[in-house]
Design an enzyme around this catalytic site. Sequence first.
Site, short mmCIF file in Angstrom:
data_model
loop_
_atom_site.label_atom_id
_atom_site.label_comp_id
_atom_site.label_asym_id
_atom_site.label_seq_id
_atom_site.Cartn_x
_atom_site.Cartn_y
_atom_site.Cartn_z
CB SER A 1 -1.31 -0.93 7.64
OG SER A 1 -2.58 -0.64 7.69
CG ASP B 1 -6.79 -7.98 9.24
OD1 ASP B 1 -7.35 -8.07 8.22
OD2 ASP B 1 -5.63 -7.32 9.29
CG HIS C 1 -4.60 -4.78 6.82
ND1 HIS C 1 -4.77 -5.18 8.07
CD2 HIS C 1 -4.28 -3.69 6.91
CE1 HIS C 1 -4.30 -3.95 8.93
NE2 HIS C 1 -4.30 -3.14 8.07
#
Length: 254
Positions: free
Chosen positions: A75, A224, A227
């Site tokens: 990701s 979060d 990221h």
Amino acid sequence: MSKKRVGRSSIRQMPSPWGSAWLMVMSLALAACGSEAPVEQNQGRNEGPSSSGSLVNAEIPIMGPEKNILAFGDSLFAGYNVDPKDSYPSKLQNALRAKGINAQVSNAGVSGDTSAAGLQRFEFTLNGQEQTPDLLILELGGNDLLRQISPDQTRANLAAMIEAAQQRGMDVLLMGMRAPPNYGPEYQADFDSIYPDLAAQYGIALIPFWVEPVAARPDLIQQDRIHPTADGIELLVEATLDKVAAAVPKDDDT
């Protein structure tokens, strides 16, 4: 280096089972949550500044034959929760072209991928490229860390991908990760040694802990706590640009 032309195939989506934030900002290395499908980033040719505008200078002429770069990872490459143009591969392409390097960077990041999942799709992804990439940027292992997968397995999976790339004549740049201390000193030492050991074993370029510039910058990390934001990705590109540029093979290397 000879180039093998084959048909292009799309990269599959793999959702991640990790839906919650992890405890330590230092573990941002750990590219985990999200289910965004990867987007291949073949942006325009030095079309101007990126979203923050700090890395692109359209006045620098782009020189030499095109260099194809495959950014293969999880990701952190896929561009979780940011606009596709703000993903690391997309911003990296803009920055390389601003330096005059005729680069096309393809984004083969899949959110949630472990090294084992990456290995499963690796040959398929290579076969889906229009031509063999000049450079592979390999960024995996963070999700292995989240799952506390044996470092020996992670090492073996990364080694298999490096060997497959080298067999096709590709140069490789390995993006390193580091384990947090709360995993215990033995696991931490075993995991942290994976990337420098592989770089030495296969004679490839290495960025030891590539997300370090934002690891202690909560203002550059999404809610979060894992990221990076678009501005954080911009900083990562800026911090890694010179090493990536140095890893791009020169004309007399191909």
